[in-house]
Design a protein around this motif. Structure first.
Motif, PDB file in Angstrom:
ATOM      1  N   LEU A  95       1.019  -1.293   0.100  1.00 34.83           N
ATOM      2  CA  LEU A  95       0.083   0.139   0.116  1.00 34.83           C
ATOM      3  C   LEU A  95       0.710   1.172   0.045  1.00 34.83           C
ATOM      4  CD1 LEU A  95      -2.937  -0.860   2.500  1.00 34.83           C
ATOM      5  CD2 LEU A  95      -2.987  -0.997  -0.020  1.00 34.83           C
ATOM      6  N   LEU A  96       2.197   1.250   0.767  1.00 33.90           N
ATOM      7  CA  LEU A  96       2.846   2.424   0.865  1.00 33.90           C
ATOM      8  C   LEU A  96       3.545   2.569  -0.684  1.00 33.90           C
ATOM      9  CD1 LEU A  96       4.706   4.612   2.084  1.00 33.90           C
ATOM     10  CD2 LEU A  96       6.278   2.690   2.603  1.00 33.90           C
ATOM     11  N   MET A  97       3.847   1.487  -1.266  1.00 31.01           N
ATOM     12  CA  MET A  97       4.904   1.439  -2.407  1.00 31.01           C
ATOM     13  C   MET A  97       3.774   1.971  -3.793  1.00 31.01           C
ATOM     14  SD  MET A  97       7.663   1.425  -1.774  1.00 31.01           S
ATOM     15  CE  MET A  97       7.937   1.759  -3.186  1.00 31.01           C
ATOM     16  N   VAL A  98       2.538   1.504  -3.668  1.00 29.26           N
ATOM     17  CA  VAL A  98       1.609   1.936  -4.755  1.00 29.26           C
ATOM     18  C   VAL A  98       1.535   3.535  -4.442  1.00 29.26           C
ATOM     19  CG1 VAL A  98      -0.687   1.702  -3.810  1.00 29.26           C
ATOM     20  CG2 VAL A  98      -0.347   1.393  -6.182  1.00 29.26           C
ATOM     21  N   GLU A  99       1.515   4.119  -3.580  1.00 31.33           N
ATOM     22  CA  GLU A  99       1.246   5.520  -3.493  1.00 31.33           C
ATOM     23  C   GLU A  99       2.773   6.312  -3.684  1.00 31.33           C
ATOM     24  OE1 GLU A  99      -1.696   7.818  -1.099  1.00 31.33           O
ATOM     25  OE2 GLU A  99      -1.369   6.226   0.245  1.00 31.33           O
ATOM     26  N   GLU A 100       3.740   5.508  -3.192  1.00 32.95           N
ATOM     27  CA  GLU A 100       5.283   6.167  -3.365  1.00 32.95           C
ATOM     28  C   GLU A 100       5.435   6.190  -5.005  1.00 32.95           C
ATOM     29  OE1 GLU A 100       9.433   5.246  -1.554  1.00 32.95           O
ATOM     30  OE2 GLU A 100       7.729   5.841  -0.193  1.00 32.95           O
ATOM     31  N   GLU A 101       5.116   5.188  -5.679  1.00 32.05           N
ATOM     32  CA  GLU A 101       5.406   5.042  -7.065  1.00 32.05           C
ATOM     33  C   GLU A 101       4.536   6.276  -7.598  1.00 32.05           C
ATOM     34  OE1 GLU A 101       7.643   3.547  -8.407  1.00 32.05           O
ATOM     35  OE2 GLU A 101       8.265   2.219  -6.735  1.00 32.05           O
ATOM     36  N   LYS A 102       3.437   6.223  -7.165  1.00 34.15           N
ATOM     37  CA  LYS A 102       2.181   7.469  -7.660  1.00 34.15           C
ATOM     38  C   LYS A 102       3.148   8.775  -7.435  1.00 34.15           C
ATOM     39  CE  LYS A 102      -2.476   9.145  -7.097  1.00 34.15           C
ATOM     40  NZ  LYS A 102      -1.902  10.644  -6.786  1.00 34.15           N
ATOM     41  N   LEU A 103       3.549   8.956  -6.356  1.00 38.73           N
ATOM     42  CA  LEU A 103       4.155  10.439  -5.899  1.00 38.73           C
ATOM     43  C   LEU A 103       5.098  10.586  -7.142  1.00 38.73           C
ATOM     44  CD1 LEU A 103       5.074  12.661  -3.919  1.00 38.73           C
ATOM     45  CD2 LEU A 103       6.754  10.937  -3.284  1.00 38.73           C
ATOM     46  N   ALA A 104       6.152   9.566  -7.339  1.00 35.43           N
ATOM     47  CA  ALA A 104       7.063   9.621  -8.426  1.00 35.43           C
ATOM     48  C   ALA A 104       6.419  10.189  -9.647  1.00 35.43           C
ATOM     49  CB  ALA A 104       8.013   8.652  -8.524  1.00 35.43           C
ATOM     50  N   ARG A 105       5.413   9.342 -10.198  1.00 37.26           N
ATOM     51  CA  ARG A 105       4.791   9.833 -11.526  1.00 37.26           C
ATOM     52  C   ARG A 105       4.170  11.155 -11.390  1.00 37.26           C
ATOM     53  NH1 ARG A 105      -0.893   7.480 -12.430  1.00 37.26           N
ATOM     54  NH2 ARG A 105      -1.218   9.128 -11.049  1.00 37.26           N
ATOM     55  N   LEU A 175      15.438  24.477 -13.233  1.00 34.44           N
ATOM     56  CA  LEU A 175      15.586  23.500 -13.847  1.00 34.44           C
ATOM     57  C   LEU A 175      16.584  22.564 -13.126  1.00 34.44           C
ATOM     58  CD1 LEU A 175      15.157  21.313 -15.908  1.00 34.44           C
ATOM     59  CD2 LEU A 175      16.855  22.394 -17.415  1.00 34.44           C
ATOM     60  N   GLU A 176      17.561  22.896 -12.177  1.00 37.11           N
ATOM     61  CA  GLU A 176      18.636  22.368 -11.534  1.00 37.11           C
ATOM     62  C   GLU A 176      17.659  21.840 -10.039  1.00 37.11           C
ATOM     63  OE1 GLU A 176      18.904  25.329 -13.056  1.00 37.11           O
ATOM     64  OE2 GLU A 176      21.338  25.346 -13.656  1.00 37.11           O
ATOM     65  N   ASP A 177      16.726  22.740  -9.853  1.00 36.12           N
ATOM     66  CA  ASP A 177      16.014  22.093  -8.649  1.00 36.12           C
ATOM     67  C   ASP A 177      15.023  21.200  -8.739  1.00 36.12           C
ATOM     68  OD1 ASP A 177      16.415  23.647  -6.070  1.00 36.12           O
ATOM     69  OD2 ASP A 177      15.965  25.584  -7.205  1.00 36.12           O
ATOM     70  N   ALA A 178      14.355  21.254 -10.053  1.00 39.68           N
ATOM     71  CA  ALA A 178      13.630  20.126 -10.532  1.00 39.68           C
ATOM     72  C   ALA A 178      14.453  18.530 -10.816  1.00 39.68           C
ATOM     73  CB  ALA A 178      12.969  20.444 -11.908  1.00 39.68           C
ATOM     74  N   LEU A 179      15.546  18.799 -11.304  1.00 44.44           N
ATOM     75  CA  LEU A 179      16.223  17.287 -11.439  1.00 44.44           C
ATOM     76  C   LEU A 179      16.844  17.114 -10.066  1.00 44.44           C
ATOM     77  CD1 LEU A 179      18.520  18.557 -14.582  1.00 44.44           C
ATOM     78  CD2 LEU A 179      16.569  16.914 -14.519  1.00 44.44           C
ATOM     79  N   THR A 180      17.146  17.829  -9.207  1.00 42.27           N
ATOM     80  CA  THR A 180      17.384  17.400  -7.726  1.00 42.27           C
ATOM     81  C   THR A 180      16.170  16.767  -7.122  1.00 42.27           C
ATOM     82  OG1 THR A 180      19.068  19.097  -7.670  1.00 42.27           O
ATOM     83  CG2 THR A 180      18.130  18.191  -5.524  1.00 42.27           C
ATOM     84  N   VAL A 181      15.124  17.350  -7.404  1.00 43.31           N
ATOM     85  CA  VAL A 181      13.867  16.719  -6.852  1.00 43.31           C
ATOM     86  C   VAL A 181      13.784  15.206  -7.358  1.00 43.31           C
ATOM     87  CG1 VAL A 181      11.202  16.486  -6.998  1.00 43.31           C
ATOM     88  CG2 VAL A 181      12.523  18.571  -6.525  1.00 43.31           C
ATOM     89  N   GLY A 182      14.112  14.900  -8.689  1.00 33.54           N
ATOM     90  CA  GLY A 182      14.114  13.670  -9.078  1.00 33.54           C
ATOM     91  C   GLY A 182      14.996  12.684  -8.326  1.00 33.54           C
ATOM     92  N   ALA A 183      16.137  13.180  -8.363  1.00 35.25           N
ATOM     93  CA  ALA A 183      17.073  12.522  -7.362  1.00 35.25           C
ATOM     94  C   ALA A 183      16.841  12.208  -5.963  1.00 35.25           C
ATOM     95  CB  ALA A 183      18.367  13.077  -7.634  1.00 35.25           C
ATOM     96  N   PHE A 223      18.998  11.018 -13.455  1.00 35.47           N
ATOM     97  CA  PHE A 223      18.737  12.287 -12.781  1.00 35.47           C
ATOM     98  C   PHE A 223      20.074  12.843 -12.563  1.00 35.47           C
ATOM     99  CE2 PHE A 223      14.301  11.297 -12.063  1.00 35.47           C
ATOM    100  CZ  PHE A 223      13.548  12.263 -12.765  1.00 35.47           C
ATOM    101  N   THR A 224      21.232  11.845 -11.811  1.00 38.94           N
ATOM    102  CA  THR A 224      22.275  12.612 -11.482  1.00 38.94           C
ATOM    103  C   THR A 224      23.358  12.883 -12.723  1.00 38.94           C
ATOM    104  OG1 THR A 224      23.209  10.469 -11.452  1.00 38.94           O
ATOM    105  CG2 THR A 224      22.538  11.384  -9.256  1.00 38.94           C
ATOM    106  N   ALA A 225      23.187  12.102 -13.887  1.00 42.12           N
ATOM    107  CA  ALA A 225      23.787  12.380 -15.126  1.00 42.12           C
ATOM    108  C   ALA A 225      23.271  13.799 -15.631  1.00 42.12           C
ATOM    109  CB  ALA A 225      23.538  11.282 -16.292  1.00 42.12           C
ATOM    110  N   GLN A 226      21.916  13.984 -15.746  1.00 40.97           N
ATOM    111  CA  GLN A 226      21.522  15.461 -16.145  1.00 40.97           C
ATOM    112  C   GLN A 226      22.055  16.327 -14.959  1.00 40.97           C
ATOM    113  OE1 GLN A 226      19.267  16.120 -18.645  1.00 40.97           O
ATOM    114  NE2 GLN A 226      19.499  13.833 -19.569  1.00 40.97           N
TER     115      GLN A 226
END
Length: 264
Positions: A95-105, A175-183, A223-226
């Protein structure tokens, strides 16, 4: 539970196609062999898998990488999903992971509308497959998902709701903040999956977690490569520094993981 296996195969058709350019998370085509390649081009292993391309998002031949997460799981499951026993803690983990993957998406979808950078679109499509894979096991064990996964930005887990609100606000700054958020999101995801896989006994659940974690490691590399292109070095907040260094040391992981106790 044969219908679950059929569903796994049917969902292959919704696998996302990632564009082959310098901003994508992709790096090559699936290989047939096992083994890890180092980012400097060395390392053992056989097969035709593409390389990470030194963080540039394409391999030497420029092949497009097509993630087929559901197909991977169908290929490695040795038992029919839902045929085992699900403990209360394993149920809570799913249940946690379905929401955590949703968070990422949801965050990546938001950041793509803000910055129009393909890496966010590509990885959000990947995260949708991860959501679908977790939901298949939830359905197999007759466990209802905690939220409507098609509704972006809404979570039953208060911590994840706070993450969404704070990370989208941070990612809108630059954009740097956005990519950091991805990481950050992949960092959190890996840390939670490490804990969950260590606590789970159900091998179906562990195999799912292992493959979700493999996907998150690949996303972290993207994300780290970006970020490196903008002169930014990410420092992990949730996983150990030594594990983060190991993730970046190795090339993109291509083969599906069949070992429930796999360790990078």
């Amino acid at each position: 539970m044969k219908k679950i296996i059929i569903a796994l195969i049917i969902l292959v058709v919704v696998a996302a196609t990632l564009s082959a350019n310098g901003s994508q998370e992709a790096s090559g085509t699936y290989g047939q062999g096992q083994g890890q390649g180092l980012r400097d081009g060395s390392g053992a292993g056989q097969g035709n898998g593409g390389g990470y391309g030194g963080g540039q998002g394409r391999n030497n031949s420029g092949n497009t990488y097509r993630e087929d997460f559901i197909g991977e799981l169908a290929a490695v499951y040795n038992v029919e999903p839902g045929s085992g026993v699900l403990s209360s803690s394993e149920k809570e983990g799913l249940l946690l992971m379905v929401e955590e993957e949703k968070l990422a998406r949801d965050v990546y979808m938001y950041l793509y509308t803000e910055w129009n950078i393909p890496v966010f679109k590509n990885i959000s499509e990947s995260e949708q497959q991860h959501i679908d894979a977790v939901k298949l096991l939830l359905d197999a064990y007759d466990v209802k998902a905690p939220v409507e996964t098609d509704t972006a930005g809404s979570f039953s887990n208060g911590d994840l709701q706070n993450y969404y609100d704070n990370l989208t606000a941070q990612g809108a700054k630059s954009l740097e903040d956005a990519l950091t958020v991805g990481a950050i999101i992949e960092d959190l995801d890996i840390a939670d999956l490490q804990k969950l896989v260590s606590e789970a006994a159900n091998e179906e659940v562990k195999i799912l977690y292992q493959n979700l974690m493999k996907g998150s490691r690949n996303h972290m590399r993207s994300f780290t490569a970006q970020l490196e292109r903008y002169g930014v070095t990410y420092e992990p907040e949730y996983i150990e520094d030594s594990y983060y260094d190991k993730i970046l040391k190795y090339n993109r992981e291509m083969a599906p993981i069949a070992d429930p106790d796999y360790s990078l």
